[in-house]
Design an enzyme around this catalytic site. Structure first.
Site: not given
Ligand SMILES: [Zn+2]
Length: 211
Positions: A27-28, A42, A71, A73, A92, A94, A155
């Site tokens: 996630g981020n 990241s 990240s 993303e 974001h 998961h 995702h």
């Protein structure tokens, strides 16, 4: 630069772990400050992350400050900020139930009164794209129109707000509502809110977005 914002981001990443929305470094999160975006790094476990690991990028994705890679993303975050002037923070995740819906490519219908004014009239699933691609961002923006969240196919999920605290709260609300929906589906057929109620509640969502 942006020490206060970096601290806030670090705190939100730890909250993501605490609320079981992500594990490890998955996630981020990010927040927009003027023409810059403060974003999580990241591959750094959130429990080991310090504010020096947080990265600052510009709207073209160039690194302005930081020693880590931003990240993976990053393209999705930038795509959302470029297309949604109302969005200042992104989380974001998961999380379990939202990801389960995302692998079923099953949208979350407008089933609860607390859902629509905060997230919008039902949460859609984006078309599949590989993680870290600009296409993933484009697909997410497409289904997030008039919404504060999207399920990302195979995702996870993403929630947007004016503050990181609100984006985190929306992520928890989305996860909880996905869980309620899937639990109800095991027993029977969930009934959606009446159409006129959804319209009125969507108007509230629209009003809140202006603030
Ligand atoms: Zn992800």
């Amino acid at each position: 630069m942006y020490e206060k914002e970096k601290k806030e981001l670090l705190n939100i990443c730890l909250e993501m772990i605490k609320h079981d929305l992500v594990i490890g470094s998955s996630g981020n999160a990010s927040l927009r400050v003027g023409d810059h975006v403060v974003i999580s790094p990241s591959s750094v476990h959130y429990t080991e992350m310090t504010i020096d690991d947080v990265v600052v990028i510009d709207m073209d994705g160039n690194e302005v400050e930081g020693t880590r890679n931003p990240s993976i993303e990053k393209p999705m975050h930038l795509e959302i900020y470029k297309n949604r002037r109302d969005v200042l923070a992104i989380v974001h995740t998961h999380s379990l139930y939202a990801s389960a819906m995302a692998i079923l490519h099953e949208p979350l219908p407008p089933i609860l009164d607390e859902l629509v004014p905060k997230l919008g009239a039902g949460i859609r699933v984006s078309k599949y794209a590989m993680p870290g691609t600009k296409q993933l961002g484009i697909n997410v923006v497409e289904v997030m129109d008039e919404r504060s969240a999207a399920l990302i196919a195979n995702h996870g999920a993403v929630c947007c707000a004016k503050t990181l605290k609100d984006a985190l709260f929306l992520s928890i609300l989305l996860e909880r509502t996905c869980k309620i929906y899937m639990t109800a589906k095991q027993v029977g057929k969930p009934i959606e809110l009446p159409e006129d109620v959804v319209e009125d509640e969507q108007d509230i969502w629209e009003m809140m977005r202006e603030f």
